[in-house]
Design a protein around this motif. Structure first.
Motif, PDB file in Angstrom:
ATOM      1  N   MET A   1      48.033  51.110  26.463  1.00  0.00           N
ATOM      2  CA  MET A   1      46.618  50.219  26.156  1.00  0.00           C
ATOM      3  C   MET A   1      45.810  49.130  26.633  1.00  0.00           C
ATOM      4  O   MET A   1      46.866  50.476  28.097  1.00  0.00           O
ATOM      5  N   LEU A   2      44.669  48.569  26.387  1.00  0.00           N
ATOM      6  CA  LEU A   2      43.770  48.358  27.714  1.00  0.00           C
ATOM      7  C   LEU A   2      43.988  47.818  28.824  1.00  0.00           C
ATOM      8  O   LEU A   2      44.026  48.402  29.472  1.00  0.00           O
ATOM      9  N   VAL A   3      45.053  46.705  29.015  1.00  0.00           N
ATOM     10  CA  VAL A   3      45.260  46.206  29.392  1.00  0.00           C
ATOM     11  C   VAL A   3      45.675  46.677  31.169  1.00  0.00           C
ATOM     12  O   VAL A   3      45.622  46.831  31.857  1.00  0.00           O
ATOM     13  N   HIS A   4      47.111  47.554  30.501  1.00  0.00           N
ATOM     14  CA  HIS A   4      47.775  48.259  30.863  1.00  0.00           C
ATOM     15  C   HIS A   4      46.576  49.204  31.916  1.00  0.00           C
ATOM     16  O   HIS A   4      47.051  49.793  32.604  1.00  0.00           O
ATOM     17  N   ASP A   5      46.285  49.862  31.681  1.00  0.00           N
ATOM     18  CA  ASP A   5      45.122  50.869  31.667  1.00  0.00           C
ATOM     19  C   ASP A   5      44.529  50.125  32.771  1.00  0.00           C
ATOM     20  O   ASP A   5      44.085  51.205  33.713  1.00  0.00           O
ATOM     21  N   LEU A   6      43.512  49.242  32.089  1.00  0.00           N
ATOM     22  CA  LEU A   6      43.132  48.620  33.317  1.00  0.00           C
ATOM     23  C   LEU A   6      43.730  47.880  34.966  1.00  0.00           C
ATOM     24  O   LEU A   6      43.215  48.246  35.426  1.00  0.00           O
ATOM     25  N   ALA A   7      44.804  47.524  34.781  1.00  0.00           N
ATOM     26  CA  ALA A   7      45.841  47.338  35.513  1.00  0.00           C
ATOM     27  C   ALA A   7      45.885  48.070  36.719  1.00  0.00           C
ATOM     28  O   ALA A   7      45.851  48.271  38.092  1.00  0.00           O
ATOM     29  N   THR A   8      46.447  49.311  36.167  1.00  0.00           N
ATOM     30  CA  THR A   8      46.980  50.419  36.786  1.00  0.00           C
ATOM     31  C   THR A   8      45.488  51.209  37.722  1.00  0.00           C
ATOM     32  O   THR A   8      46.277  52.383  37.970  1.00  0.00           O
TER      33      THR A   8
ATOM     34  N   ILE B   1      42.884  39.795  35.586  1.00  0.00           N
ATOM     35  CA  ILE B   1      42.753  40.426  34.137  1.00  0.00           C
ATOM     36  C   ILE B   1      42.371  38.849  33.635  1.00  0.00           C
ATOM     37  O   ILE B   1      43.372  38.455  33.222  1.00  0.00           O
ATOM     38  N   GLU B   2      40.858  38.847  32.158  1.00  0.00           N
ATOM     39  CA  GLU B   2      41.035  38.044  31.572  1.00  0.00           C
ATOM     40  C   GLU B   2      41.304  37.706  30.097  1.00  0.00           C
ATOM     41  O   GLU B   2      40.486  38.524  30.188  1.00  0.00           O
TER      42      GLU B   2
ATOM     43  N   ALA C   1      50.238  44.653  32.603  1.00  0.00           N
ATOM     44  CA  ALA C   1      50.122  44.207  33.187  1.00  0.00           C
ATOM     45  C   ALA C   1      50.707  44.710  34.480  1.00  0.00           C
ATOM     46  O   ALA C   1      49.446  44.357  35.510  1.00  0.00           O
ATOM     47  N   GLY C   2      51.383  44.958  34.496  1.00  0.00           N
ATOM     48  CA  GLY C   2      52.299  44.954  35.489  1.00  0.00           C
ATOM     49  C   GLY C   2      52.177  43.588  36.957  1.00  0.00           C
ATOM     50  O   GLY C   2      52.451  42.401  36.714  1.00  0.00           O
ATOM     51  N   ASP C   3      51.942  43.857  37.965  1.00  0.00           N
ATOM     52  CA  ASP C   3      51.136  43.250  39.371  1.00  0.00           C
ATOM     53  C   ASP C   3      50.130  42.445  39.213  1.00  0.00           C
ATOM     54  O   ASP C   3      49.578  41.663  39.839  1.00  0.00           O
ATOM     55  N   THR C   4      49.064  43.010  38.197  1.00  0.00           N
ATOM     56  CA  THR C   4      48.048  42.031  38.535  1.00  0.00           C
ATOM     57  C   THR C   4      48.654  40.786  37.556  1.00  0.00           C
ATOM     58  O   THR C   4      48.239  41.105  35.706  1.00  0.00           O
ATOM     59  N   PRO C   5      47.668  40.122  37.613  1.00  0.00           N
ATOM     60  CA  PRO C   5      47.503  38.351  37.327  1.00  0.00           C
ATOM     61  C   PRO C   5      46.898  38.693  36.058  1.00  0.00           C
ATOM     62  O   PRO C   5      45.969  39.845  36.309  1.00  0.00           O
ATOM     63  N   ILE C   6      47.443  37.882  35.094  1.00  0.00           N
ATOM     64  CA  ILE C   6      46.246  38.065  33.799  1.00  0.00           C
ATOM     65  C   ILE C   6      46.329  36.142  33.863  1.00  0.00           C
ATOM     66  O   ILE C   6      47.234  35.447  34.100  1.00  0.00           O
ATOM     67  N   GLY C   7      44.977  35.959  33.290  1.00  0.00           N
ATOM     68  CA  GLY C   7      44.428  34.593  32.778  1.00  0.00           C
ATOM     69  C   GLY C   7      44.351  35.037  31.043  1.00  0.00           C
ATOM     70  O   GLY C   7      44.412  35.627  30.834  1.00  0.00           O
TER      71      GLY C   7
END
Ligand SMILES: [Zn+2]
Length: 238
Positions: free
Chosen positions: A1-8, A15-16, A123-129
């Motif tokens: 998934m895109l969010v997972h890819d960016l977060a890792t 990530i907003e 997103a794991g530890d990366t905050p999402i807004g």
């Protein structure tokens, strides 16, 4: 998934998500007008309710009479166009009078919540807004967003308050803030045409937001604003 890819990748502070909901309508304005009927807020909303196979299946699973909901919505759009239903009627009132449609809308709020739960874990530890305030502050439910529900999965909301006065900015902020639980609401300002036309106004907006402890203010946006606006931002940020 895109969010997972960016977060890792470990390079993004956060990530907003913008319009990750049931966004619809002409809120951003259309260059060439293609709807030659007065739909009003209610008509645009109903015209934008999704009846794709997935939305229909979700609602059917929840016991909602999908076929009649769809007919009710389509018929009402027709009646707004012919003038038999006033386009000025508030969507809230209309939905209250149509409980099956309300049930259909409630299903998509839960669907969105489950998607946000997936996003948060991706997103794991990366905050999402998530961006809020569309189609207008306080009426996010029209896009299937329940601010309290989604607030359990996002780390903050970001509210674009592209207004022309500090009072209007604060009003937008308080409207959204009252509908959220403990989720911080960040505020975006537009220090240029058509919202803000001088540095002093921008400064008073930032001061006003600081006075109510808004945790973060952003400016839309560095790539589009003229240089003078960047000076206003510099002064307002001191
Ligand atoms: Zn759909």
């Amino acid at each position: 998934m895109l969010v997972h890819d960016l977060a890792t990748r470990g390079i993004f502070e956060r990530i907003e998500l913008e319009t990750f909901d049931y966004f619809y309508g002409t809120g951003f304005g259309w260059h060439h007008q293609k709807i030659h009927a007065e739909l009003g807020t209610l008509g645009e909303f109903l015209f934008g309710v999704c009846f794709c196979e997935h939305c229909r299946a979700n609602a059917a699973d929840a016991g909602v009479p999908v076929k009649s909901v769809r007919e009710t919505v389509a018929t009402t759009v027709d009646e707004i166009i012919t003038g038999d239903v006033p386009s000025t009627l508030s969507p809230e009132r209309w939905v209250r009078a149509h409980p099956a449609v309300a049930d259909y809308l409630a299903v998509r709020e839960r669907t969105l919540e489950s998607l946000y739960a997936d996003l948060a874990s991706a997103a794991g530890d990366t905050p999402i807004g998530s961006y809020v305030g569309m189609p207008e502050p306080g009426n996010e439910w029209l896009c299937g967003v329940d601010l309290k529900r989604l607030g359990t999965h996002v780390d903050y909301y970001c509210l674009p308050a592209y207004e022309s006065s500090p009072d209007a900015v604060l009003e937008a902020y308080h409207t959204v803030e009252a509908l959220t639980s403990d989720v911080p609401v960040h505020v975006g300002l537009l220090p240029g045409q058509p919202a803000v036309h001088d540095g002093e106004t921008l400064e008073t907006m930032v001061v006003a937001l600081r006075s109510v402890d808004v945790p973060r203010v952003s400016f839309y946006n560095y790539g589009l604003l003229p240089e003078q606006s960047l000076d206003w931002i510099e002064n307002a940020s001191e």
